[in-house]
Design a protein around this motif. Structure first.
Motif, PDB file in Angstrom:
ATOM      1  N   GLU A   1       0.833  -1.214   0.000  1.00 59.14           N
ATOM      2  CA  GLU A   1       0.000   0.000   0.000  1.00 59.14           C
ATOM      3  C   GLU A   1       0.865   1.261   0.000  1.00 59.14           C
ATOM      4  O   GLU A   1       0.469   2.290  -0.538  1.00 59.14           O
ATOM      5  CB  GLU A   1      -0.918   0.001   1.229  1.00 59.14           C
ATOM      6  CG  GLU A   1      -2.060  -0.991   1.174  1.00 59.14           C
ATOM      7  CD  GLU A   1      -3.160  -0.553   0.230  1.00 59.14           C
ATOM      8  OE1 GLU A   1      -3.575   0.630   0.277  1.00 59.14           O
ATOM      9  OE2 GLU A   1      -3.601  -1.385  -0.584  1.00 59.14           O
ATOM     10  N   PHE A   2       2.042   1.171   0.627  1.00 58.23           N
ATOM     11  CA  PHE A   2       2.900   2.347   0.762  1.00 58.23           C
ATOM     12  C   PHE A   2       3.995   2.440  -0.304  1.00 58.23           C
ATOM     13  O   PHE A   2       4.816   3.355  -0.265  1.00 58.23           O
ATOM     14  CB  PHE A   2       3.570   2.349   2.148  1.00 58.23           C
ATOM     15  CG  PHE A   2       2.613   2.524   3.291  1.00 58.23           C
ATOM     16  CD1 PHE A   2       1.443   3.254   3.147  1.00 58.23           C
ATOM     17  CD2 PHE A   2       2.888   1.958   4.531  1.00 58.23           C
ATOM     18  CE1 PHE A   2       0.557   3.419   4.208  1.00 58.23           C
ATOM     19  CE2 PHE A   2       2.027   2.121   5.598  1.00 58.23           C
ATOM     20  CZ  PHE A   2       0.850   2.848   5.448  1.00 58.23           C
ATOM     21  N   LYS A   3       4.005   1.520  -1.252  1.00 55.64           N
ATOM     22  CA  LYS A   3       5.132   1.461  -2.191  1.00 55.64           C
ATOM     23  C   LYS A   3       5.245   2.707  -3.055  1.00 55.64           C
ATOM     24  O   LYS A   3       6.341   3.045  -3.523  1.00 55.64           O
ATOM     25  CB  LYS A   3       5.011   0.215  -3.083  1.00 55.64           C
ATOM     26  CG  LYS A   3       3.900   0.232  -4.103  1.00 55.64           C
ATOM     27  CD  LYS A   3       3.872  -1.035  -4.925  1.00 55.64           C
ATOM     28  CE  LYS A   3       2.893  -0.981  -6.087  1.00 55.64           C
ATOM     29  NZ  LYS A   3       1.508  -0.701  -5.692  1.00 55.64           N
ATOM     30  N   ASP A   4       4.128   3.427  -3.290  1.00 60.19           N
ATOM     31  CA  ASP A   4       4.164   4.625  -4.121  1.00 60.19           C
ATOM     32  C   ASP A   4       4.424   5.898  -3.323  1.00 60.19           C
ATOM     33  O   ASP A   4       4.478   6.990  -3.892  1.00 60.19           O
ATOM     34  CB  ASP A   4       2.846   4.767  -4.889  1.00 60.19           C
ATOM     35  CG  ASP A   4       2.660   3.643  -5.910  1.00 60.19           C
ATOM     36  OD1 ASP A   4       3.674   3.183  -6.469  1.00 60.19           O
ATOM     37  OD2 ASP A   4       1.503   3.218  -6.127  1.00 60.19           O
ATOM     38  N   ILE A   5       4.552   5.767  -2.020  1.00 56.15           N
ATOM     39  CA  ILE A   5       4.809   6.931  -1.168  1.00 56.15           C
ATOM     40  C   ILE A   5       6.305   6.992  -0.885  1.00 56.15           C
ATOM     41  O   ILE A   5       6.857   6.113  -0.218  1.00 56.15           O
ATOM     42  CB  ILE A   5       4.008   6.835   0.143  1.00 56.15           C
ATOM     43  CG1 ILE A   5       2.500   6.796  -0.157  1.00 56.15           C
ATOM     44  CG2 ILE A   5       4.336   8.011   1.054  1.00 56.15           C
ATOM     45  CD1 ILE A   5       1.638   6.580   1.070  1.00 56.15           C
ATOM     46  N   ALA A   6       6.958   7.998  -1.409  1.00 57.86           N
ATOM     47  CA  ALA A   6       8.422   8.069  -1.329  1.00 57.86           C
ATOM     48  C   ALA A   6       8.931   7.972   0.103  1.00 57.86           C
ATOM     49  O   ALA A   6       9.918   7.281   0.382  1.00 57.86           O
ATOM     50  CB  ALA A   6       8.901   9.367  -1.977  1.00 57.86           C
ATOM     51  N   ALA A   7       8.250   8.652   1.015  1.00 53.44           N
ATOM     52  CA  ALA A   7       8.721   8.682   2.400  1.00 53.44           C
ATOM     53  C   ALA A   7       8.662   7.310   3.067  1.00 53.44           C
ATOM     54  O   ALA A   7       9.392   7.050   4.029  1.00 53.44           O
ATOM     55  CB  ALA A   7       7.891   9.679   3.211  1.00 53.44           C
ATOM     56  N   TYR A   8       7.791   6.425   2.559  1.00 52.88           N
ATOM     57  CA  TYR A   8       7.596   5.119   3.197  1.00 52.88           C
ATOM     58  C   TYR A   8       8.074   3.963   2.322  1.00 52.88           C
ATOM     59  O   TYR A   8       7.901   2.802   2.684  1.00 52.88           O
ATOM     60  CB  TYR A   8       6.117   4.901   3.520  1.00 52.88           C
ATOM     61  CG  TYR A   8       5.489   5.947   4.404  1.00 52.88           C
ATOM     62  CD1 TYR A   8       6.248   6.669   5.317  1.00 52.88           C
ATOM     63  CD2 TYR A   8       4.120   6.216   4.336  1.00 52.88           C
ATOM     64  CE1 TYR A   8       5.669   7.630   6.134  1.00 52.88           C
ATOM     65  CE2 TYR A   8       3.532   7.163   5.155  1.00 52.88           C
ATOM     66  CZ  TYR A   8       4.306   7.874   6.051  1.00 52.88           C
ATOM     67  OH  TYR A   8       3.739   8.813   6.856  1.00 52.88           O
TER      68      TYR A   8
END
Length: 598
Positions: free
Chosen positions: A24-31
Motif C-alpha cells: 500500500e505504501f510502495k508509491d509513497i516516497a517517504a515510506y
C-alpha cells in the motif's frame, strides 16, 4: 493480578496478510523503504514498553490519581508516571511518525496507531499525556506559520514539550459556538487571552517541561457562533526567541475534575488571565484548524476503547480458564476437580467471544483507516489522496462511536465473567469499565458522531462517500462470491450492504420532509453501518485464513480467526435487524409525548 500481552500476531496478520501495508505504501516516497521486518521490530519493542513499563502503573495510578497544589497550581501525576514518560522520551517514541524535518523518525501513522493501541491497553490514563501532543503537532504542522513550526514542532516531536486542546467551557459542552474566551490584540503580533476552559485532559502535569495549549477564543467584533472562533497557541511557559523557556504564562489549573475513571490523567479546569498567545491560521477560522486535532483525537479515542477491549478480553479469558464454578450442563468437563472451569459455560463463552470479535474487528477497521490516512497525507496522486481523505472522513465517526460503544459492552461483559471479583478494584476489571465509559462521551459524544456520519458525511453529498466505500464491498462480494467456502461470509455481507443502501435512501427521503428524522435515526444508523464495516473486514480476514489453510498452513491462529468470524456473523451481526426496525420507526414515537408528561 491483571496481565497484558501485546497482540502482535494479530496486528501482523492485519498489517501484512489482510491489508499488505508495505505494498500500500510502495508509491509513497517517504515510506518506500519501510518493510515488514522494520514494522514488526518497532511494534515488538513498543509492546515491551507498554507491558513492562506502563501496565504495572495502571492500577496504582488509578488508585492514587493526580494531586493539585492550590497555592502553586502545579499538578503531580501518580507515582511512576513521570519516570515512565522519561523512558518514553528516551526511547524516541514521541518521534515515531513525525516529520524528519523536525527530528521525527518518519514512520507511517499506521505504525504509531498500532503502538498506541498497546499503550492504551496498558494504561489509558498515562497514554493521554503524550497522545494529545500528536494532535497538537498535526494541527500546527497543517496550519502554523513557519516560525511557529520551527519553535514548537521539534519540541513536540522530541517529547520535551506536550500539547493539549482547550475547547469547551462550563456553559458550552459540544456547542463551541457559545464559547466566551476573549483574545485581544496587543499590537505586537500577540494576543491577550482571558477566559475559562474545562475538561482539559493533561492540562497541567509534571511530566514535561512545557505544555503547549491550543486554545479557542474570540477576537473583538468576531461574528457570533462558530464562525467567530479563532485558534491560539498559549504555552504554559512563554518561549523566548532563542527557544529557551521564559516566564510563566497567565494560564493555570484552578481545579482537577473528580472523575469516574481515567484517574491517572489530570483533567483540568484552566483559568486564562491575560495569557499571551499567538494566532494559528486565519482569524475566525479556528475551528477549521482545530478540526485537524479533533479528528486525530476521535481516531485516538476509538483506539483507546480498542486497547481496553483487548486487555479486558485477555484477563477475562485467563480468569475463565482458572475459575471453577458449577458443572457443565452436559456433564463434568473437569471430573478431577470439584467444579468445572467457567469457560465451559455457553454464556461465558458468548461474552468472551463478543469481546474478542469486537477487538479483532475494531483492529482491522482502525488499521485500514489509518492506512488510508497515510495515503491521504502523502500519496503522490492527487486523486488517490482525495479518495482516501473522503474514506477517512466517512470512517472517523464510525471508529469513534462504534468502537467506543463496543468497548463499553466488551469491558462490561469481561467484568461480568469475573462475577463478584470483577467489582473489586485489585483485579483491575472494574477500572477498564470505568475508563471505557468516558470514551463514548468526550471528543464529541457518540450521538454527535452519529449526526456527523448521517447528516454531514452521507446525506450532505447524496451518499457519495458511502457509495465509494460500498463499491469496495460490492467488488469483494462479486470476486469472492463464487467460492463455496466463502458463502457463509459473503452472503450476510452482501445482505447487510443491500440493507444499508435501502435504509439510507429511506432516511434521506424522510429527512427532506423533516430534518429531525436524521436525529431520530442517527445513533441506530451508525451502529448498522459500523456492523457493515465489521462484516466486510471479517469476511476479508476469513478469506486470508481459508487461503492459508488451503496452502497447508496448520497454524491454529487461522482456525481461531475463522471461528471468531463465524461467531461474529452468527451472533453479533443479527443485531442490525432490530436497529434497522428502530430506524424505520422514525421520529413520531420520540416526539409524541408532551414535555409536561416527562
Amino acid at each position: 493480578m491483571a496481565q497484558y500481552n501485546p497482540p502482535l500476531r494479530d496486528m501482523q496478520f492485519v498489517l501484512h496478510e489482510v491489508i499488505d501495508v508495505v505494498n500500500e505504501f510502495k508509491d509513497i516516497a517517504a515510506y518506500a523503504e519501510v518493510d515488514a521486518d522494520t514494522i514488526n521490530a518497532v511494534l515488538e519493542e513498543g509492546g515491551k514498553f507498554a507491558s513492562e513499563v506502563l501496565f504495572p502503573l495502571n492500577i496504582s495510578g488509578d488508585a492514587e490519581g493526580c494531586t493539585l497544589d492550590k497555592t502553586t497550581h502545579d499538578v503531580k501525576a501518580p507515582k511512576g508516571f513521570k519516570e515512565a514518560y522519561a523512558k518514553y522520551v528516551e526511547g524516541g517514541w514521541p518521534a515515531l511518525s513525525c516529520d524528519p524535518a523536525y527530528g521525527g523518525q518518519g514512520l507511517p501513522h499506521t505504525v504509531n496507531q498500532c503502538f498506541y493501541e498497546m499503550l492504551n491497553s496498558a494504561n489509558q490514563a498515562w497514554t493521554m499525556y503524550p497522545g494529545l501532543s500528536h494532535g497538537a503537532y498535526e494541527a500546527l504542522q497543517a496550519h502554523g506559520t513557519e516560525e511557529q513550526k520551527k519553535t514548537y514542532l521539534p519540541k513536540l516531536t522530541s517529547g520535551e514539550w506536550t500539547g493539549t486542546m482547550c475547547l469547551t467551557e462550563p456553559h458550552c459542552g459540544t456547542d463551541l459556538g457559545l464559547l466566551r474566551t476573549k483574545a485581544e490584540p496587543l499590537g505586537d503580533g500577540t494576543y491577550k487571552i482571558t477566559g475559562q476552559k474545562i475538561f482539559i485532559s493533561a492540562g497541567e502535569h509534571d511530566l514535561a517541561e512545557n505544555i503547549i495549549h491550543l486554545v479557542l477564543a474570540r477576537l473583538p467584533d468576531a461574528p457570533q457562533g462558530s464562525k467567530g472562533i479563532s485558534l491560539f497557541i498559549v504555552p504554559k511557559f512563554k518561549v523566548n526567541a532563542d527557544g529557551s523557556l521564559g516566564a510563566r504564562n497567565g494560564i493555570h489549573c484552578n481545579a482537577l475534575e473528580h472523575k469516574m475513571g481515567i484517574h491517572g490523567n489530570a483533567t483540568c479546569q484552566l483559568i486564562l488571565e491575560d495569557a499571551v498567545g499567538t494566532l494559528v491560521g486565519e482569524p475566525n477560522k479556528g475551528l477549521m484548524a482545530m478540526f485537524v486535532m479533533m479528528n486525530a483525537a476521535r481516531l485516538g479515542v476509538g483506539n483507546q476503547s480498542l486497547g481496553l477491549t483487548e486487555v479486558a478480553y485477555q484477563n477475562a479469558v485467563a480468569y475463565a480458564k482458572d475459575r471453577i464454578q458449577m458443572r457443565s450442563l452436559s456433564g463434568p468437563k473437569a471430573p478431577d476437580k470439584p467444579a468445572d472451569p467457567i469457560i465451559v459455560h455457553p454464556d461465558v463463552r458468548k461474552m468472551l467471544l463478543t469481546a474478542r470479535a469486537f477487538a479483532e474487528g475494531g483492529r482491522a477497521l482502525a488499521i485500514h483507516t489509518v492506512v488510508q490516512l497515510d495515503k491521504a497525507l502523502h500519496h503522490p496522486d492527487e486523486a488517490v489522496r482525495k479518495e482516501c481523505d473522503d474514506e477517512v472522513a466517512l470512517l472517523t465517526p464510525i471508529i469513534k462511536a462504534f468502537l467506543t460503544d463496543n468497548g463499553w459492552l466488551a469491558t462490561s461483559h469481561c467484568m461480568q465473567v469475573y462475577g463478584g471479583h470483577g467489582y473489586i478494584h485489585e483485579w483491575g476489571m472494574e477500572q477498564f469499565v470505568r475508563d471505557a465509559r468516558i470514551n463514548m462521551i468526550y471528543e464529541g459524544t457518540n450521538t454527535v458522531q452519529s449526526l456527523d456520519l448521517l447528516g454531514r458525511k452521507i446525506l450532505s453529498d447524496n451518499g457519495k462517500k458511502l457509495k465509494a466505500f460500498g463499491k469496495k464491498i460490492a467488488e469483494f462480494v462479486e470476486d469472492e462470491g463464487v467460492r463455496e467456502d466463502m458463502q457463509e461470509f459473503i452472503n450476510p455481507l452482501g445482505d447487510i450492504g443491500d440493507k444499508v443502501t435501502k435504509l439510507t435512501t429511506e432516511i434521506g427521503m424522510k429527512a427532506f420532509q423533516n430534518p429531525d428524522e436524521v436525529g431520530a435515526a442517527a445513533v441506530d444508523y451508525l451502529r448498522v453501518v459500523g456492523h457493515l464495516t465489521f462484516a466486510y473486514f471479517f469476511a476479508r480476514m476469513a478469506k486470508v485464513a481459508l487461503d492459508a489453510q488451503k496452502a497447508g498452513n496448520t497454524d491454529p491462529f487461522y482456525t481461531a480467526k475463522l471461528i471468531t468470524a463465524r461467531f461474529y456473523f452468527a451472533k453479533l451481526l443479527p443485531e442490525t435487524a432490530g436497529l434497522i426496525r428502530s430506524c424505520r420507526a422514525g421520529l413520531q414515537p420520540l416526539m409524541a409525548m408532551d414535555e409536561a408528561l416527562f
